[in-house]
Design an enzyme around this catalytic site. Structure first.
Site, PDB file in Angstrom:
ATOM      1  N   HIS A 138       0.846  -1.178   0.000  1.00 40.08           N
ATOM      2  CA  HIS A 138       0.000   0.000   0.000  1.00 40.08           C
ATOM      3  C   HIS A 138       0.882   1.228   0.000  1.00 40.08           C
ATOM      4  CE1 HIS A 138      -3.179   2.794   1.025  1.00 40.08           C
ATOM      5  NE2 HIS A 138      -4.014   1.849   0.660  1.00 40.08           N
ATOM      6  N   ASP A 147      -8.039  -5.066  -0.041  1.00 36.74           N
ATOM      7  CA  ASP A 147      -8.551  -5.867  -1.154  1.00 36.74           C
ATOM      8  C   ASP A 147      -8.227  -7.348  -1.031  1.00 36.74           C
ATOM      9  OD1 ASP A 147      -9.793  -3.859  -2.545  1.00 36.74           O
ATOM     10  OD2 ASP A 147      -7.931  -3.199  -3.475  1.00 36.74           O
TER      11      ASP A 147
HETATM   12  N1  ACO Z   1       4.203  -7.796  -4.821  1.00 40.02           N
HETATM   13  C1  ACO Z   1       5.555  -7.819  -4.954  1.00 40.02           C
HETATM   14  N2  ACO Z   1       6.352  -6.737  -4.785  1.00 40.02           N
HETATM   15  C2  ACO Z   1       5.753  -5.578  -4.484  1.00 40.02           C
HETATM   16  C3  ACO Z   1       4.355  -5.468  -4.317  1.00 40.02           C
HETATM   17  C4  ACO Z   1       3.560  -6.629  -4.496  1.00 40.02           C
HETATM   18  N3  ACO Z   1       2.246  -6.583  -4.362  1.00 40.02           N
HETATM   19  N4  ACO Z   1       4.038  -4.188  -4.006  1.00 40.02           N
HETATM   20  C5  ACO Z   1       5.191  -3.520  -3.978  1.00 40.02           C
HETATM   21  N5  ACO Z   1       6.248  -4.349  -4.260  1.00 40.02           N
HETATM   22  C6  ACO Z   1       7.671  -3.988  -4.255  1.00 40.02           C
HETATM   23  C7  ACO Z   1       8.061  -3.194  -5.493  1.00 40.02           C
HETATM   24  O1  ACO Z   1       8.509  -4.047  -6.535  1.00 40.02           O
HETATM   25  C8  ACO Z   1       9.164  -2.323  -4.946  1.00 40.02           C
HETATM   26  O2  ACO Z   1      10.321  -3.105  -4.816  1.00 40.02           O
HETATM   27  P1  ACO Z   1      11.771  -2.434  -5.037  1.00 40.02           P
HETATM   28  O3  ACO Z   1      11.914  -1.413  -3.942  1.00 40.02           O
HETATM   29  O4  ACO Z   1      12.728  -3.562  -4.923  1.00 40.02           O
HETATM   30  O5  ACO Z   1      11.746  -1.803  -6.395  1.00 40.02           O
HETATM   31  C9  ACO Z   1       8.699  -2.000  -3.528  1.00 40.02           C
HETATM   32  O6  ACO Z   1       7.877  -3.117  -3.134  1.00 40.02           O
HETATM   33  C10 ACO Z   1       7.889  -0.699  -3.416  1.00 40.02           C
HETATM   34  O7  ACO Z   1       6.807  -0.776  -4.336  1.00 40.02           O
HETATM   35  P2  ACO Z   1       6.217   0.478  -5.121  1.00 40.02           P
HETATM   36  O8  ACO Z   1       5.489  -0.007  -6.319  1.00 40.02           O
HETATM   37  O9  ACO Z   1       7.293   1.505  -5.319  1.00 40.02           O
HETATM   38  O10 ACO Z   1       5.212   1.055  -4.043  1.00 40.02           O
HETATM   39  P3  ACO Z   1       4.034   2.048  -4.321  1.00 40.02           P
HETATM   40  O11 ACO Z   1       3.734   2.706  -3.031  1.00 40.02           O
HETATM   41  O12 ACO Z   1       4.328   2.905  -5.503  1.00 40.02           O
HETATM   42  O13 ACO Z   1       2.808   1.074  -4.766  1.00 40.02           O
HETATM   43  C11 ACO Z   1       0.966  -0.392  -4.662  1.00 40.02           C
HETATM   44  C12 ACO Z   1       1.793   0.680  -3.930  1.00 40.02           C
HETATM   45  C13 ACO Z   1       0.571   0.143  -6.060  1.00 40.02           C
HETATM   46  C14 ACO Z   1      -0.316  -0.629  -3.890  1.00 40.02           C
HETATM   47  C15 ACO Z   1       1.790  -1.690  -4.799  1.00 40.02           C
HETATM   48  O14 ACO Z   1       2.134  -2.178  -3.517  1.00 40.02           O
HETATM   49  C16 ACO Z   1       1.067  -2.770  -5.616  1.00 40.02           C
HETATM   50  O15 ACO Z   1       1.187  -2.795  -6.842  1.00 40.02           O
HETATM   51  N6  ACO Z   1       0.300  -3.696  -4.916  1.00 40.02           N
HETATM   52  C17 ACO Z   1      -0.459  -4.705  -5.621  1.00 40.02           C
HETATM   53  C18 ACO Z   1      -1.772  -4.104  -6.119  1.00 40.02           C
HETATM   54  C19 ACO Z   1      -2.758  -3.850  -4.996  1.00 40.02           C
HETATM   55  O16 ACO Z   1      -2.996  -4.689  -4.151  1.00 40.02           O
HETATM   56  N7  ACO Z   1      -3.365  -2.655  -5.056  1.00 40.02           N
HETATM   57  C20 ACO Z   1      -4.406  -2.273  -4.096  1.00 40.02           C
HETATM   58  C21 ACO Z   1      -3.929  -1.167  -3.238  1.00 40.02           C
HETATM   59  S1  ACO Z   1      -5.102  -0.809  -1.988  1.00 40.02           S
HETATM   60  C22 ACO Z   1      -6.280   0.089  -2.760  1.00 40.02           C
HETATM   61  O17 ACO Z   1      -6.098   0.782  -3.715  1.00 40.02           O
HETATM   62  C23 ACO Z   1      -7.569  -0.008  -2.188  1.00 40.02           C
END
Ligand code: ACO
Length: 428
Positions: free
Chosen positions: A307, A364
């Protein structure tokens, strides 16, 4: 003494005021930055940028705290009704009984949608995703209520537009599902409460009696409350930015629905179930999928994990996890996907990759399993989220319009070509 932030740039020192919220959150107010220095800031994804001040929702991502108008989400999810929470978010205070009765009465009176809109539904292909249909239908409401085009016409006109939208969204949502099934539309039943009425329009058929199960409608009430607002997330920021051009409520919310649709935002609840089904079909080897999620050369992510703001735990996920167990037990549902979800959660929470990046299950992760138990089709999951988020979007839009906020218009740093001369096509 109030704090001051100092910026040193090219040998000059500039000072910027620090502002503080009621929960001691602090921000450096850089409103005068460009005028004073000629520089702008870059912050892709707005990870450090506050776009507004707001009195609606407080969340602390480190401590896992979420309050609507000062009230903890745990208390509201336990004790309140969804429309009571909607009133709280939109009007800023808990309603008295008389205020709530009048609010419910007004919403109940507006649940029908114009008969002409049925033709729009019928023109969509059966496989149309209901989020696409919903966004279009909500925008179309503006064409039936031209008086809504001026968002600042009068407080009474604004309230009427708000009540109409709250009343009609469940009807439009249920009809988008009925249309996909090529089933007859069920009209709203105004002696039912908000959640039961939606379930009636989704699942009743003209050929047989349908009794709403109170377990299901109370589970839905809780889920909608947990989704009702979440401060400046992707879809809410979209609503505020679109509304800042003085676009009307329906078009602003339609834009919010489109933003919510994406799999990185509200679309994740559908993706979670599809991911769990894929893992189950593949033999249920959770470790293999966790490895895939960690592999930088693989685009797969664990949906429902991570998140932008919660870096400890998502308080909504905590409540939903308990609710999920209770609801499945009460309904006697034994879903093998739940076992996979639980295993995935355990493996991921113990894994260094997920621990070091503060990746925890979000709201979610479990909501999809509950919706599945309630017989809501997978493609409707994000629509359910939109019904829940509607009061928050409305409250944020109302606050923005009443706060006379300037039009949302970020700047950029240009990185394209410079000073080219046009070459005629025959000479290229
Ligand atoms: N699975 C694996 N790795 C992940 C995940 C995941 N679900 N989420 C983040 N990471 C990793 C990224 O690859 C990144 O790794 P790095 O530092 O080695 O490059 C690190 O964790 C940080 O991730 P970001 O994408 O930079 O974090 P950001 O805050 O931009 O994204 C997000 C947040 C979009 C929610 C992300 O965690 C994601 O894609 N989750 C899966 C989709 C999801 O569940 N979305 C619902 C969110 S809740 C809502 O909207 C109600």
């Amino acid at each position: 003494m109030s704090e001051i932030a100092k910026l040193e740039l090219n040998g000059q020192t500039y000072e910027f005021p620090v502002i503080e919220g009621t929960e001691n959150e602090k921000a450096i107010d850089i409103s005068a930055l460009r005028a004073q220095t000629g520089y702008i800031t870059i912050d892709q994804g707005f990870k450090n940028t506050g776009s507004c001040t707001s009195a609606i929702t407080f969340l602390d991502g480190e401590e896992g705290i979420l309050h609507y108008r000062g009230y903890p989400i745990e208390q509201l999810a336990e004790k309140a009704s969804f429309l009571e929470v909607a009133y709280l978010l939109i009007y800023g205070k808990l309603p008295t009984q008389a205020e709530l009765d009048s609010f419910i009465n007004s919403i109940t009176k507006h649940t029908l949608v114009h008969e002409d809109m049925k033709q729009f539904f019928e023109a969509y292909p059966a496989k149309a995703h209901p989020m696409g249909v919903l966004a279009s239908m909500v925008c179309s409401l503006s064409t039936f209520y031209p008086e809504s085009l001026d968002p600042n016409r009068s407080p009474e006109a604004k309230d009427l537009t708000i009540h109409r939208l709250l009343a009609k969204l469940p009807t439009l949502a249920a009809w988008s599902y009925k249309n996909a099934m090529r089933h007859p539309f069920m009209y709203p039943k105004n002696d039912l409460d908000y959640c039961s009425n939606f379930l009636h329009m989704m699942f009743a058929m003209p050929t047989e009696d349908y009794k709403v199960d109170p377990v299901i409608s109370s589970a839905l009430n809780k889920l909608l409350i947990l989704h009702a607002d979440h401060e400046q997330n992707c879809s809410t920021s979209t609503v505020r930015v679109v509304g800042s051009s003085q676009s009307n409520l329906y078009s602003s919310i339609s834009a919010g629905i489109s933003a919510l649709w994406g799999p990185l935002h509200g679309g994740a609840n559908q993706e979670v179930i599809e991911m769990l089904e894929k893992i189950a079909k593949d033999g249920g080897d959770v470790d293999k999928w966790v490895l895939k999620a960690k592999d930088k050369n693989d685009s797969f992510r664990l949906m429902g994990f991570g998140h932008r703001v919660y870096k400890n735990f998502d308080p909504r996920a905590k409540i939903i996890k308990v609710a999920c167990d209770e609801i499945l037990e009460k309904l006697g549902v034994n879903d093998p996907l739940l076992a996979i979800a639980k295993k995935l959660e355990t493996v991921a929470l113990e894994d260094e990759y997920f621990k070091s990046r503060n990746l925890y299950p979000n709201v979610d992760f479990y909501s999809g399993i509950i919706y599945k138990a309630l017989n809501i089709p997978t493609e409707m999951f994000t629509v359910m989220f939109a019904i829940g988020r509607l009061p928050g979007w409305i409250a944020q839009w109302k606050e923005m319009t009443e706060g006379n906020e300037p039009i949302g218009r970020p700047r950029q740093i240009y990185t394209g070509a410079t000073n080219l001369n046009y070459v005629e096509i025959s000479k290229r």
